[in-house]
Design a protein around this motif. Structure first.
Motif, mmCIF file in Angstrom:
data_model
loop_
_atom_site.group_PDB
_atom_site.id
_atom_site.type_symbol
_atom_site.label_atom_id
_atom_site.label_comp_id
_atom_site.label_asym_id
_atom_site.label_seq_id
_atom_site.Cartn_x
_atom_site.Cartn_y
_atom_site.Cartn_z
ATOM 1 N N LEU A 125 27.753 46.241 32.230
ATOM 2 C CA LEU A 125 26.564 46.136 33.080
ATOM 3 C C LEU A 125 26.827 45.221 34.268
ATOM 4 O O LEU A 125 26.450 45.540 35.410
ATOM 5 N N ALA A 126 27.489 44.101 34.029
ATOM 6 C CA ALA A 126 27.782 43.167 35.112
ATOM 7 C C ALA A 126 28.634 43.814 36.191
ATOM 8 O O ALA A 126 28.446 43.569 37.392
ATOM 9 N N ASP A 127 29.567 44.662 35.799
ATOM 10 C CA ASP A 127 30.418 45.351 36.762
ATOM 11 C C ASP A 127 29.657 46.430 37.523
ATOM 12 O O ASP A 127 29.864 46.629 38.716
ATOM 13 N N ALA A 128 28.769 47.144 36.816
ATOM 14 C CA ALA A 128 28.106 48.303 37.408
ATOM 15 C C ALA A 128 26.820 47.960 38.143
ATOM 16 O O ALA A 128 26.355 48.734 38.982
ATOM 17 N N ALA A 129 26.221 46.801 37.848
ATOM 18 C CA ALA A 129 24.909 46.480 38.414
ATOM 19 C C ALA A 129 24.968 46.112 39.886
ATOM 20 O O ALA A 129 23.987 46.296 40.612
ATOM 21 N N ALA A 130 26.104 45.569 40.333
ATOM 22 C CA ALA A 130 26.178 45.086 41.710
ATOM 23 C C ALA A 130 25.835 46.159 42.747
ATOM 24 O O ALA A 130 25.069 45.890 43.679
ATOM 25 N N PRO A 131 26.363 47.380 42.635
ATOM 26 C CA PRO A 131 26.015 48.383 43.638
ATOM 27 C C PRO A 131 24.687 49.089 43.383
ATOM 28 O O PRO A 131 24.250 49.892 44.201
ATOM 29 N N ALA A 132 24.022 48.808 42.267
ATOM 30 C CA ALA A 132 22.779 49.504 41.931
ATOM 31 C C ALA A 132 21.591 48.818 42.598
ATOM 32 O O ALA A 132 21.521 47.592 42.681
ATOM 33 N N ASP A 133 20.648 49.618 43.070
ATOM 34 C CA ASP A 133 19.399 49.071 43.590
ATOM 35 C C ASP A 133 18.463 48.682 42.452
ATOM 36 O O ASP A 133 17.751 47.686 42.535
ATOM 37 N N PHE A 134 18.457 49.506 41.400
ATOM 38 C CA PHE A 134 17.589 49.264 40.258
ATOM 39 C C PHE A 134 18.392 49.401 38.969
ATOM 40 O O PHE A 134 19.232 50.299 38.843
ATOM 41 N N VAL A 135 18.103 48.526 38.013
ATOM 42 C CA VAL A 135 18.601 48.652 36.654
ATOM 43 C C VAL A 135 17.392 48.839 35.751
ATOM 44 O O VAL A 135 16.427 48.068 35.820
ATOM 45 N N CYS A 157 21.297 40.804 36.196
ATOM 46 C CA CYS A 157 20.746 41.541 37.339
ATOM 47 C C CYS A 157 20.360 40.597 38.471
ATOM 48 O O CYS A 157 20.570 40.910 39.653
ATOM 49 N N ARG A 158 19.819 39.449 38.124
ATOM 50 C CA ARG A 158 19.441 38.471 39.143
ATOM 51 C C ARG A 158 20.680 38.022 39.916
ATOM 52 O O ARG A 158 20.636 37.868 41.147
ATOM 53 N N GLY A 159 21.795 37.841 39.220
ATOM 54 C CA GLY A 159 23.026 37.432 39.876
ATOM 55 C C GLY A 159 23.661 38.534 40.705
ATOM 56 O O GLY A 159 24.505 38.257 41.555
ATOM 57 N N ARG A 160 23.266 39.783 40.449
ATOM 58 C CA ARG A 160 23.827 40.927 41.187
ATOM 59 C C ARG A 160 22.847 41.491 42.201
ATOM 60 O O ARG A 160 23.116 42.524 42.816
ATOM 61 N N ASN A 161 21.696 40.867 42.370
ATOM 62 C CA ASN A 161 20.663 41.313 43.312
ATOM 63 C C ASN A 161 20.182 42.737 43.034
ATOM 64 O O ASN A 161 19.879 43.507 43.951
ATOM 65 N N ALA A 162 20.144 43.074 41.755
ATOM 66 C CA ALA A 162 19.594 44.370 41.343
ATOM 67 C C ALA A 162 18.215 44.129 40.747
ATOM 68 O O ALA A 162 18.019 43.209 39.955
ATOM 69 N N ARG A 163 17.257 44.955 41.135
ATOM 70 C CA ARG A 163 15.903 44.810 40.603
ATOM 71 C C ARG A 163 15.827 45.433 39.214
ATOM 72 O O ARG A 163 16.161 46.607 39.038
ATOM 73 N N LEU A 164 15.368 44.655 38.244
ATOM 74 C CA LEU A 164 15.358 45.069 36.853
ATOM 75 C C LEU A 164 13.983 45.597 36.453
ATOM 76 O O LEU A 164 12.960 44.934 36.671
ATOM 77 N N VAL A 165 13.983 46.756 35.824
ATOM 78 C CA VAL A 165 12.783 47.353 35.245
ATOM 79 C C VAL A 165 12.995 47.382 33.731
ATOM 80 O O VAL A 165 14.028 47.861 33.258
ATOM 81 N N VAL A 166 12.019 46.874 32.962
ATOM 82 C CA VAL A 166 12.153 46.800 31.516
ATOM 83 C C VAL A 166 10.991 47.536 30.859
ATOM 84 O O VAL A 166 9.828 47.319 31.195
ATOM 85 N N ASP A 167 11.338 48.384 29.905
ATOM 86 C CA ASP A 167 10.341 49.086 29.093
ATOM 87 C C ASP A 167 10.792 48.975 27.647
ATOM 88 O O ASP A 167 11.676 49.701 27.200
ATOM 89 N N THR A 168 10.201 48.044 26.913
ATOM 90 C CA THR A 168 10.596 47.811 25.538
ATOM 91 C C THR A 168 9.422 47.245 24.759
ATOM 92 O O THR A 168 8.315 47.121 25.287
ATOM 93 N N SER A 169 9.670 46.875 23.518
ATOM 94 C CA SER A 169 8.605 46.371 22.659
ATOM 95 C C SER A 169 9.169 45.284 21.756
ATOM 96 O O SER A 169 10.370 44.985 21.789
#
Length: 312
Positions: A125-135, A157-169
């Motif tokens: 995730l750390a490697d792939a998140a950098a170019p992503a706009d959203f995780v 995600c915060r360190g990679r400037n990717a906006r994180l969306v979470v859907d969990t319980s």
């Protein structure tokens, strides 16, 4: 590079069947079986891909069911990175009962993930998140994964400037403390998160804003089922109505909502417009069997042709 990256720690092979009647003791003779790649993030990736977004699905896979899940994702031409685990990817069973029209859902816990397997997921995730706009981190956490795992995802995600969306319980939701751009609980999940009944919209808005004021998320989108969607930010709140539809299957509708919202945001749309697109996607999903995807044309038609009622 992918605009939207999804993370699924507990994917599933979704099996959907029909039966005349579900009752104890007797053998339940099933028919019309279908198999879909499932799990929150997998569904979001498949649905976002169907709506024309650039996606990459990261998921754990193990055993023959894991192999089948990847084959189904590949067949849908969704780019993916499987992370091999020792355990066997779970199955989920949905039974549609003909006599009553009721739908029964049986969900297994999933394989136990080792500490090393969890680290591999985070490293990838750390490697792939950098170019992503959203995780998008979506779905339950499997056995062996600490409840604060999604907070570790948020920190990455915060360190990679990717906006994180979470859907969990469950613990995955309650252990989030910071770094989430958009949180998407159901009203039941929001109730469990804050430990209060939330019997009216005013209480639901207050609970969502409490999460925002605490710095746990910037936006909270609460799915209310047939009553629509509640959208809460630090300054505003609104409730958008659901679209009328005859449901074929409710499985995956929440994932379609998330996918539509994120696709809209990735297109640069304002939040209310993106949520309207999410409602259109969820409506399209309700009209498909199992957890099968819909077409972009179906979503666009619903989006263009329905005037969503907004309450404040």
């Amino acid at each position: 590079m992918p605009v939207i990256l999804t993370l699924t720690m507990n994917p599933a092979l979704d099996v959907t069947v029909e039966a005349d009647r579900v009752q104890p003791t007797d053998k339940i003779r099933c028919r019309a079986e279908r198999y879909d790649a499932g799990g929150g993030g997998v569904n979001v990736a498949r649905f976002a891909h169907a709506m024309g977004a650039d996606v990459l699905a990261v998921l754990t896979v193990g055993g023959p069911t894991g192999k089948h899940v990847v084959e189904l994702i590949d067949a849908a031409s969704v780019p993916n990175v499987p992370v091999a685990v020792q355990g066997i990817t779970r199955q989920s069973l949905t039974v549609n009962e003909g006599a009553t029209g009721q739908q029964y859902r049986f969900v297994l816990p999933g394989p136990v993930l080792t500490a090393g397997e969890q680290r591999r997921c985070l490293d990838l995730l750390a490697d792939a998140a950098a170019p992503a706009d959203f995780v998008v981190a979506s779905g339950s956490l499997p056995p062996g994964v600490a409840p604060d795992f999604y907070q570790r995802v948020a920190d990455i995600c915060r360190g990679r400037n990717a906006r994180l969306v979470v859907d969990t319980s469950g613990g995955g939701l309650t252990q989030l403390t910071s770094g989430v751009f958009l949180l998407k609980p159901s009203v039941r999940e929001l109730r469990e998160c804050v430990g209060r009944p939330l019997d009216c919209e005013t209480e639901q808005v207050a609970a969502a804003r409490g999460l925002i004021d605490a710095g746990r998320a910037e936006v909270v989108v609460v799915s209310l089922g047939a009553e629509g969607v509640l959208v809460v930010t630090a300054r505003e709140s609104s409730r958008l109505s659901a679209m009328p539809v005859t449901a074929v299957s409710g499985v995956g509708a929440g994932d379609a909502l998330v996918a539509g919202v994120v696709v809209g945001l990735a297109r640069g749309w304002p939040l209310p417009t993106a949520v309207r697109y999410g409602i259109a996607a969820a409506t399209a999903k309700l009209g498909t069997p199992g957890t099968s995807a819909f077409s972009r044309a179906e979503v666009d038609c619903l989006f263009d042709g329905f005037d969503v009622t907004v309450g404040r």
